[in-house]
Design an enzyme around this catalytic site. Structure first.
Site, mmCIF file in Angstrom:
data_model
loop_
_atom_site.group_PDB
_atom_site.id
_atom_site.type_symbol
_atom_site.label_atom_id
_atom_site.label_comp_id
_atom_site.label_asym_id
_atom_site.label_seq_id
_atom_site.Cartn_x
_atom_site.Cartn_y
_atom_site.Cartn_z
ATOM 1 N N ARG A 3 57.147 28.745 19.998
ATOM 2 C CA ARG A 3 55.882 29.116 20.638
ATOM 3 C C ARG A 3 55.388 30.465 20.131
ATOM 4 O O ARG A 3 54.190 30.630 19.897
ATOM 5 C CB ARG A 3 56.059 29.118 22.150
ATOM 6 C CG ARG A 3 56.360 27.744 22.691
ATOM 7 C CD ARG A 3 56.547 27.779 24.207
ATOM 8 N NE ARG A 3 57.209 26.574 24.641
ATOM 9 C CZ ARG A 3 58.411 26.535 25.209
ATOM 10 N NH1 ARG A 3 59.074 27.635 25.444
ATOM 11 N NH2 ARG A 3 58.935 25.398 25.563
ATOM 12 N N HIS A 27 66.700 33.507 27.281
ATOM 13 C CA HIS A 27 65.891 32.297 27.161
ATOM 14 C C HIS A 27 64.835 32.148 28.258
ATOM 15 O O HIS A 27 64.110 31.174 28.290
ATOM 16 C CB HIS A 27 66.818 31.078 27.173
ATOM 17 C CG HIS A 27 66.107 29.775 27.156
ATOM 18 N ND1 HIS A 27 65.369 29.340 26.073
ATOM 19 C CD2 HIS A 27 65.973 28.817 28.090
ATOM 20 C CE1 HIS A 27 64.841 28.166 26.344
ATOM 21 N NE2 HIS A 27 65.198 27.818 27.574
ATOM 22 N N MET A 80 62.204 23.337 22.544
ATOM 23 C CA MET A 80 63.631 23.671 22.458
ATOM 24 C C MET A 80 64.329 22.739 21.469
ATOM 25 O O MET A 80 65.181 23.179 20.683
ATOM 26 C CB MET A 80 64.291 23.580 23.828
ATOM 27 C CG MET A 80 63.863 24.688 24.769
ATOM 28 S SD MET A 80 64.718 24.639 26.346
ATOM 29 C CE MET A 80 63.887 23.266 27.134
#
Length: 176
Positions: A3, A27, A80
């Site tokens: 992202r 994370h 992910m």
């Protein structure tokens, strides 16, 4: 990583694959620290724009979940999975001896006060050959680093406590 590269690619008008940016820490939320000062190509931002971009990167997973939740599919796992595929591809190439790529990953580490921390890792024929440690941080990034470390220590402890409890409960369930 995915992202942040996408957002920066949009800002600079370049393909996200052409953006290199260390994202260190953890994370979730404030534990995610995109090191904008080390971005390639270089970002020329004032402090306000940098703060907004960092916040957006830190909350990007939530942004995706909220957008998808409108149709009942509130999950952000695709990026992910893409990150895992990119890392795995780099690792497999390194294991074959095809260069020594550098990728950020969350590993057991002594570069901070946290037991685990994401930093750039030098990959090679033996897997992780070297933890390259913290990239050079600007004064503002150092402040964000301290916030990330404090939150990450709490998050890691929660994970350890959860694991211990699950392991303890599992042992109780066994009869032999």
């Amino acid at each position: 990583m995915v992202r942040s590269r996408t957002f920066i690619g949009q800002i600079l008008g370049v393909e996200p694959s052409k953006v290199a940016l260390p994202v260190i820490g953890g994370h979730s939320g404030q534990t995610i620290l995109p090191v904008l000062s080390q971005c390639k190509p270089t970002l020329k931002f004032d402090k306000e724009k940098a703060t907004k971009l960092i916040k957006r990167i830190q909350e990007a997973g939530t942004e995706v979940v909220k957008a998808k939740d409108q149709d009942g599919g509130g999950s952000a796992t695709l990026s992910m999975a893409h990150s895992a595929a990119v890392f795995t591809d780099a690792l497999l190439k390194a294991l074959k001896g095809d260069g020594k790529p550098v990728k950020c990953s969350f590993v057991a580490s002594d570069v901070s006060d946290c037991a685990y921390f994401a930093t750039p890792l030098q990959l090679g024929k033996n897997g992780v050959e070297k933890n390259l440690g913290l990239p050079k941080l600007s004064a503002d990034e150092e402040k964000l680093y301290c916030i990330a470390v404090e939150q990450l220590k709490k998050d890691i402890q929660k994970g350890i406590d959860y694991f211990k409890k699950q392991n303890k409960d599992e042992k109780k369930d066994k009869k032999c």
